[in-house]
Design a protein around this motif. Structure first.
Motif, short mmCIF file in Angstrom:
data_model
loop_
_atom_site.label_atom_id
_atom_site.label_comp_id
_atom_site.label_asym_id
_atom_site.label_seq_id
_atom_site.Cartn_x
_atom_site.Cartn_y
_atom_site.Cartn_z
N PRO A 1 -26.19 -23.78 23.72
CA PRO A 1 -26.81 -24.92 24.79
C PRO A 1 -26.15 -26.28 24.56
O PRO A 1 -26.62 -27.67 25.40
CB PRO A 1 -28.50 -25.12 24.08
CG PRO A 1 -28.15 -23.81 23.42
CD PRO A 1 -26.65 -23.05 23.04
N GLU B 1 -19.71 -22.48 36.76
CA GLU B 1 -20.76 -22.13 35.88
C GLU B 1 -22.22 -21.90 36.57
O GLU B 1 -22.53 -20.91 37.26
CB GLU B 1 -21.32 -24.35 36.12
CG GLU B 1 -20.65 -25.03 36.31
CD GLU B 1 -21.06 -26.66 36.25
OE1 GLU B 1 -20.17 -27.07 35.29
OE2 GLU B 1 -21.55 -26.97 37.24
N LEU C 1 -29.72 -16.43 35.34
CA LEU C 1 -29.17 -17.89 35.38
C LEU C 1 -28.36 -17.51 36.85
O LEU C 1 -27.91 -16.38 37.43
CB LEU C 1 -28.31 -17.51 34.53
CG LEU C 1 -28.21 -17.82 33.00
CD1 LEU C 1 -27.36 -18.03 32.18
CD2 LEU C 1 -28.58 -19.35 33.41
N MET D 1 -22.39 -20.60 26.79
CA MET D 1 -23.52 -20.17 26.29
C MET D 1 -24.45 -21.19 25.56
O MET D 1 -26.22 -20.99 25.50
CB MET D 1 -24.58 -18.94 26.70
CG MET D 1 -23.93 -18.67 28.53
SD MET D 1 -24.01 -16.85 28.51
CE MET D 1 -25.94 -17.36 29.45
N SER E 1 -34.12 -21.14 28.18
CA SER E 1 -35.50 -20.35 28.89
C SER E 1 -35.45 -18.91 28.90
O SER E 1 -36.80 -18.37 29.00
CB SER E 1 -35.61 -21.47 29.58
OG SER E 1 -34.28 -20.57 30.75
N LYS E 2 -34.69 -18.34 28.50
CA LYS E 2 -34.86 -16.51 28.60
C LYS E 2 -35.13 -16.17 30.55
O LYS E 2 -34.91 -15.29 30.71
CB LYS E 2 -35.84 -15.98 27.65
CG LYS E 2 -35.99 -16.39 26.45
CD LYS E 2 -34.21 -16.23 25.61
CE LYS E 2 -34.54 -15.98 24.32
NZ LYS E 2 -33.93 -17.22 23.87
N ARG E 3 -34.48 -17.20 30.97
CA ARG E 3 -34.62 -16.68 32.35
C ARG E 3 -33.38 -16.30 33.13
O ARG E 3 -32.43 -16.73 32.23
CB ARG E 3 -35.25 -18.01 33.28
CG ARG E 3 -36.49 -18.57 33.06
CD ARG E 3 -37.38 -17.77 32.86
NE ARG E 3 -37.90 -17.78 34.46
CZ ARG E 3 -38.45 -17.71 35.14
NH1 ARG E 3 -39.99 -17.32 34.39
NH2 ARG E 3 -38.58 -17.89 36.43
N CYS F 1 -30.50 -16.77 30.46
CA CYS F 1 -30.68 -18.89 29.90
C CYS F 1 -31.15 -18.75 28.30
O CYS F 1 -32.28 -17.87 27.87
CB CYS F 1 -31.72 -19.97 30.27
SG CYS F 1 -31.39 -21.72 29.46
N TYR G 1 -24.09 -24.41 32.76
CA TYR G 1 -23.36 -23.78 31.11
C TYR G 1 -21.96 -23.48 32.01
O TYR G 1 -21.82 -22.69 32.54
CB TYR G 1 -23.88 -22.47 30.19
CG TYR G 1 -24.75 -22.54 30.04
CD1 TYR G 1 -25.56 -22.63 29.19
CD2 TYR G 1 -26.09 -22.64 30.35
CE1 TYR G 1 -26.24 -22.98 28.08
CE2 TYR G 1 -27.30 -22.29 30.07
CZ TYR G 1 -27.14 -22.67 28.92
OH TYR G 1 -29.04 -22.77 28.39
N ASN H 1 -29.68 -23.04 35.31
CA ASN H 1 -30.31 -23.12 35.20
C ASN H 1 -31.10 -24.09 36.66
O ASN H 1 -31.58 -25.15 36.13
CB ASN H 1 -30.95 -22.54 33.60
CG ASN H 1 -32.24 -23.08 33.26
OD1 ASN H 1 -32.67 -23.43 34.66
ND2 ASN H 1 -32.47 -22.12 32.61
N ALA I 1 -23.55 -27.26 27.37
CA ALA I 1 -24.51 -26.95 29.09
C ALA I 1 -24.05 -28.69 28.84
O ALA I 1 -25.07 -29.23 28.15
CB ALA I 1 -25.77 -26.90 28.68
#
Length: 99
Positions: free
Chosen positions: A81, A60, A52, A79, A48-50, A45, A70, A63, A84
């Motif tokens: 923001p 889609e 997906l 992606m 959040s850099k986490r 993401c 997304y 997150n 989303a």
């Protein structure tokens, strides 16, 4: 480094080219081409850099932590923001009230 980027670019090109029928110009498809599963290990993401989760039913990248999804268009994840949408996974105040 560079080799991994070239490999990822090749996967993206394959994903973008799949799902295009004969005579269809890019961007004119139904938007239903699926995400290449091998891309998931590279994608995070942007907020959040986490990692997906890919939701095949809605096509889609989700997150769960932020409650956003997304879209994947013609096999390519969008992606940005602003693109989303907010998911309905989080319990809402209205849903907890009893009549």
């Amino acid at each position: 480094g560079a080799a991994m980027l070239r490999g990822t670019a090749a996967v993206l090109r394959r994903a973008a080219s799949s799902g295009q029928g004969p005579g269809q110009a890019p961007g004119q498809g139904s938007g239903s081409a699926r995400l290449e599963p091998s891309l998931l290990r590279f994608l995070v993401c942007p907020l959040s850099k986490r990692p997906l989760r890919y939701d095949e039913a809605t096509n889609e990248l989700v997150n769960e932590e932020l409650g956003i999804a997304y879209p994947v268009i013609d096999g390519i994840p969008n992606m940005i923001p602003e693109a989303a949408r907010t998911t309905q996974k989080k319990p809402s105040a209205e849903g907890s009230k009893r009549p």
